[in-house]
Design a protein around this motif. Structure first.
Motif: not given
Length: 205
Positions: A99-105, A124-126, A161-168
């Motif tokens: 939580r509160g962090r960024t990871a890559e799927l 990969r998507t952040a 509800w718990f994902i602020d944003r994705i990049e990709g």
């Protein structure tokens, strides 16, 4: 010719359905843990690619005239691949870390066509996780929804509800990247519209 999905994932099936395709569902019987344990220490992309390829190659001989798609997704957090939590307790522990962090799927794709030609690609998507409350983490874990999901979340259901944003690519986060599959289908000499469900024109002018 059909598209065959070597997965029982309702999320992956939903992506294809929304894109006009009704795939044949043929889950691959692959021992993922054993396969990972048998791999040398390699980079994360190669791990998910190997899993996706194992699934597609397991199913492809039963569908020699079709296009078979095998996928596998894992979350990369702190340099470690995270698979499915499989329990409420593991889901809670995972969410307290991410939580509160960024990871890559990371999603591996293996697309096999007639004659055995195949394309193996990793996307990969952040994912930026919200700073979720303990109460919401525990309630979400109790639903069972994230137990069988890479990264312990779904983007398209309660986990949204718990994902602020994705990049990709968002479809990659759900488990199957439409851009990756489109390019693979082109490489195999086909067009995506060949696999669209017929449109019911009844009642239309």
């Amino acid at each position: 010719m059909n598209i065959v999905l070597a997965s029982a994932s309702p999320s992956r099936r939903s992506i294809l359905n929304s894109a006009g395709v009704e795939p044949v569902i043929h889950p691959a019987d692959v021992d993922e843990d054993a396969l990972i344990a048998g791999l040398p220490k390699v980079d994360p992309d190669k791990v998910v690619a190997a899993l996706a390829e194992a699934k597609a190659r397991k199913v492809a001989p039963d569908h020699p005239d079709d296009i078979v798609i095998g996928c596998d997704s894992m979350l990369l957090l702190d340099g470690e691949l995270q698979g499915k939590p499989r329990s409420a307790a593991a889901t809670v522990e995972r969410w307290r870390r991410q939580r509160g962090r960024t990871a890559e799927l990371i999603t591996g794709h293996c697309v096999v066509g007639p004659g055995g030609a195949r394309s193996v690609t990793v996307s990969r998507t952040a994912v930026v996780f919200a700073d979720v409350s303990d109460a919401d983490i525990e309630a979400y874990a109790a639903t069972g929804e994230p137990w069988q999901c890479a990264g312990a979340f779904t983007l398209e259901a309660l986990g949204g509800w718990f994902i602020d944003r994705i990049e990709g690519d968002p479809s990659n986060v759900i488990g199957l990247s439409l851009p990756v599959v489109r390019r693979a289908i082109y490489e195999l000499g086909h067009d995506v519209n060949e696999f669209w469900k017929p449109v019911d024109a009844a009642g239309k002018d």
